[in-house]
Motif scaffolding. Sequence first.
Motif, short mmCIF file in Angstrom:
data_model
loop_
_atom_site.label_atom_id
_atom_site.label_comp_id
_atom_site.label_asym_id
_atom_site.label_seq_id
_atom_site.Cartn_x
_atom_site.Cartn_y
_atom_site.Cartn_z
N GLY A 171 0.81 -1.20 0.00
CA GLY A 171 0.00 0.00 0.00
C GLY A 171 0.85 1.25 0.00
N PRO A 172 0.22 2.41 0.12
CA PRO A 172 0.93 3.68 -0.07
C PRO A 172 1.95 4.04 1.00
CG PRO A 172 -1.36 4.07 0.57
CD PRO A 172 -1.23 2.61 0.29
N ASP A 173 1.78 3.58 2.22
CA ASP A 173 2.63 4.06 3.32
C ASP A 173 3.82 3.18 3.65
OD1 ASP A 173 1.15 6.30 3.60
OD2 ASP A 173 0.08 5.69 5.40
N TRP A 174 3.85 1.97 3.13
CA TRP A 174 4.99 1.08 3.43
C TRP A 174 5.21 0.16 2.25
CZ3 TRP A 174 4.88 -4.27 5.86
CH2 TRP A 174 6.20 -4.76 5.99
N THR A 175 6.20 0.47 1.42
CA THR A 175 6.48 -0.33 0.25
C THR A 175 7.77 -1.11 0.46
OG1 THR A 175 7.59 1.56 -0.78
CG2 THR A 175 5.29 1.19 -1.36
N VAL A 176 7.73 -2.39 0.12
CA VAL A 176 8.91 -3.25 0.22
C VAL A 176 9.94 -2.85 -0.83
CG1 VAL A 176 9.73 -5.63 -0.03
CG2 VAL A 176 7.60 -5.15 1.21
N THR A 177 9.47 -2.49 -2.03
CA THR A 177 10.34 -2.09 -3.12
C THR A 177 10.27 -0.58 -3.27
OG1 THR A 177 9.88 -4.19 -4.24
CG2 THR A 177 10.90 -2.45 -5.55
N LEU A 202 -10.96 4.84 -8.79
CA LEU A 202 -9.66 4.32 -8.38
C LEU A 202 -9.83 3.67 -7.01
CD1 LEU A 202 -6.57 4.02 -8.71
CD2 LEU A 202 -6.35 6.28 -7.63
N ALA A 203 -9.52 2.38 -6.91
CA ALA A 203 -9.61 1.65 -5.64
C ALA A 203 -8.21 1.15 -5.29
CB ALA A 203 -10.58 0.48 -5.77
N VAL A 204 -7.77 1.44 -4.06
CA VAL A 204 -6.40 1.15 -3.66
C VAL A 204 -6.39 0.34 -2.37
CG1 VAL A 204 -4.15 2.15 -3.06
CG2 VAL A 204 -5.64 3.33 -4.70
N TRP A 205 -5.81 -0.87 -2.45
CA TRP A 205 -5.66 -1.70 -1.26
C TRP A 205 -4.48 -1.22 -0.42
CZ3 TRP A 205 -1.83 -4.57 0.98
CH2 TRP A 205 -2.21 -5.47 1.98
N SER A 206 -4.62 -1.27 0.89
CA SER A 206 -3.53 -0.90 1.78
C SER A 206 -3.54 -1.78 3.02
CB SER A 206 -3.65 0.58 2.19
OG SER A 206 -2.61 0.94 3.09
N ALA A 207 -2.35 -2.06 3.53
CA ALA A 207 -2.24 -2.88 4.75
C ALA A 207 -2.60 -2.10 6.00
CB ALA A 207 -0.81 -3.41 4.87
N GLN A 208 -2.81 -0.79 5.86
CA GLN A 208 -3.21 0.01 7.01
C GLN A 208 -3.88 1.29 6.52
OE1 GLN A 208 0.54 0.64 8.92
NE2 GLN A 208 1.23 2.18 7.46
N SER A 210 -4.69 5.24 5.95
CA SER A 210 -3.76 6.35 5.71
C SER A 210 -4.55 7.63 5.42
CB SER A 210 -2.83 6.03 4.53
OG SER A 210 -2.00 7.15 4.23
N GLU A 211 -4.65 8.49 6.41
CA GLU A 211 -5.28 9.79 6.19
C GLU A 211 -4.46 10.63 5.22
OE1 GLU A 211 -6.02 11.75 9.85
OE2 GLU A 211 -7.38 10.20 10.63
N ARG A 212 -3.15 10.46 5.26
CA ARG A 212 -2.28 11.21 4.34
C ARG A 212 -2.58 10.82 2.89
NH1 ARG A 212 4.11 10.44 4.92
NH2 ARG A 212 3.49 8.33 4.27
N PHE A 213 -2.82 9.53 2.64
CA PHE A 213 -3.12 9.11 1.28
C PHE A 213 -4.51 9.59 0.85
CE2 PHE A 213 -4.38 5.82 -1.90
CZ PHE A 213 -3.47 6.20 -2.88
N GLU A 214 -5.46 9.62 1.76
CA GLU A 214 -6.77 10.17 1.43
C GLU A 214 -6.63 11.61 0.95
OE1 GLU A 214 -9.16 9.80 4.89
OE2 GLU A 214 -9.53 7.65 4.62
N GLU A 215 -5.80 12.39 1.65
CA GLU A 215 -5.59 13.77 1.26
C GLU A 215 -4.89 13.86 -0.10
OE1 GLU A 215 -6.02 17.80 1.53
OE2 GLU A 215 -6.91 16.21 2.77
N ALA A 216 -3.95 12.94 -0.35
CA ALA A 216 -3.26 12.91 -1.64
C ALA A 216 -4.25 12.64 -2.77
CB ALA A 216 -2.16 11.85 -1.62
N VAL A 239 -7.37 -2.06 4.46
CA VAL A 239 -8.34 -1.07 4.00
C VAL A 239 -8.35 -1.01 2.49
CG1 VAL A 239 -8.07 0.34 6.09
CG2 VAL A 239 -6.79 0.91 4.02
N VAL A 240 -9.44 -0.50 1.95
CA VAL A 240 -9.54 -0.12 0.54
C VAL A 240 -9.89 1.36 0.49
CG1 VAL A 240 -10.83 -0.40 -1.60
CG2 VAL A 240 -10.19 -2.42 -0.27
N HIS A 241 -9.01 2.15 -0.12
CA HIS A 241 -9.28 3.57 -0.36
C HIS A 241 -9.98 3.70 -1.70
CE1 HIS A 241 -6.80 4.93 2.99
NE2 HIS A 241 -5.81 4.16 2.57
N LEU A 242 -11.08 4.43 -1.73
CA LEU A 242 -11.86 4.64 -2.95
C LEU A 242 -11.87 6.12 -3.32
CD1 LEU A 242 -14.96 2.39 -2.23
CD2 LEU A 242 -13.36 2.08 -4.12
N ALA A 243 -11.72 6.39 -4.61
CA ALA A 243 -11.76 7.75 -5.11
C ALA A 243 -12.43 7.76 -6.47
CB ALA A 243 -10.35 8.33 -5.21
#
Length: 247
Positions: A171-177, A202-208, A210-216, A239-243
Amino acid sequence: MPVPYVPNDPVTTLDRRDGPHGEVVLRRRGPAAGAPPVYEIIANGCFLMDTSDGRSERLLVDAALRALPAGRAEPAVLIGGLGVGFSLAHAAAEPRWGRITVVERERAVINWHRTGPLSAVSGAALADPRVRIEEADLLAYLDAPLPGPAHDYDYDYDYDYDAICLDIDNGPDWTVTEDNKGLYSPTGLAACRARLRPGGVLAVWSAQPSERFEEALRNAGFAGVTTEEIIVARGVPDVVHLAVLAA
C-alpha cells in the motif's frame, strides 16, 4: 473461508528468483490436518501476501464496481498487481465486468499462475477471454504512449478504464520495493487519473489506513474519497481507499 494460521505448520520454498526488482520467493505453508496448503509470496525478504484469506482483495474489486455510475455496461477494469490471484479470480467471476487487464511486473509471479501452484486460484480466470495479462511495471504501463500498428499489440484494443484497482506492495505508506512509492505519488495518481474514463473509480488496497493518502487522492483531483476497513485475524485492519473521478 479464511484458512487458520498454525504457527508450527511446515514451510517449503517452492521457487526463488532474482529479478530486476530484487528477490521473489514462493513458499507453501502446511497443510495442517484437514486444511489446504497456504501459498505465500515473499519479496526481498518481506512477506507480501498469501492465500489464507482473500476478503480484502475481493472487496477491492467489489467496492470499485459498486462505486461506478449506475447503468454503465461492461465496465473495463485494470488490476495493478497479480499477487496470489484473488483480485483477478473475483473480477472474472463477476459477469458484469467487461475487459479485465492485469499488469504484473514480476515474470515469476505470472509463471506461478500460468504453470505453477497458483493456477489453482487463477486458472479459470486466465482462460476467460475478457482477461489480458501485461508483464510491465504499472507506472510505466500507465505512462506509456498508446501502442500503434508498429507494436506487437492489438491496435484496436482500448487502453482507458472505468475502474483501476491497485494491489501493489503493502500500500501507499509502506512499500517493500522503493520504486513502488512512485505509484502513490502525485505523479502516479495523475497517471491513474489520466487513464480513467469520466466517472471512473480508483480503488487502492492498503495494509493500514492512511489519512495522508486520502488527502493525496483529493489533491490529485478525485472526489468522493472514502475508506473501507476489512478486519483481519492479526494486526490492524486492511483497508480499501476509494476515489471517484468527476463525470
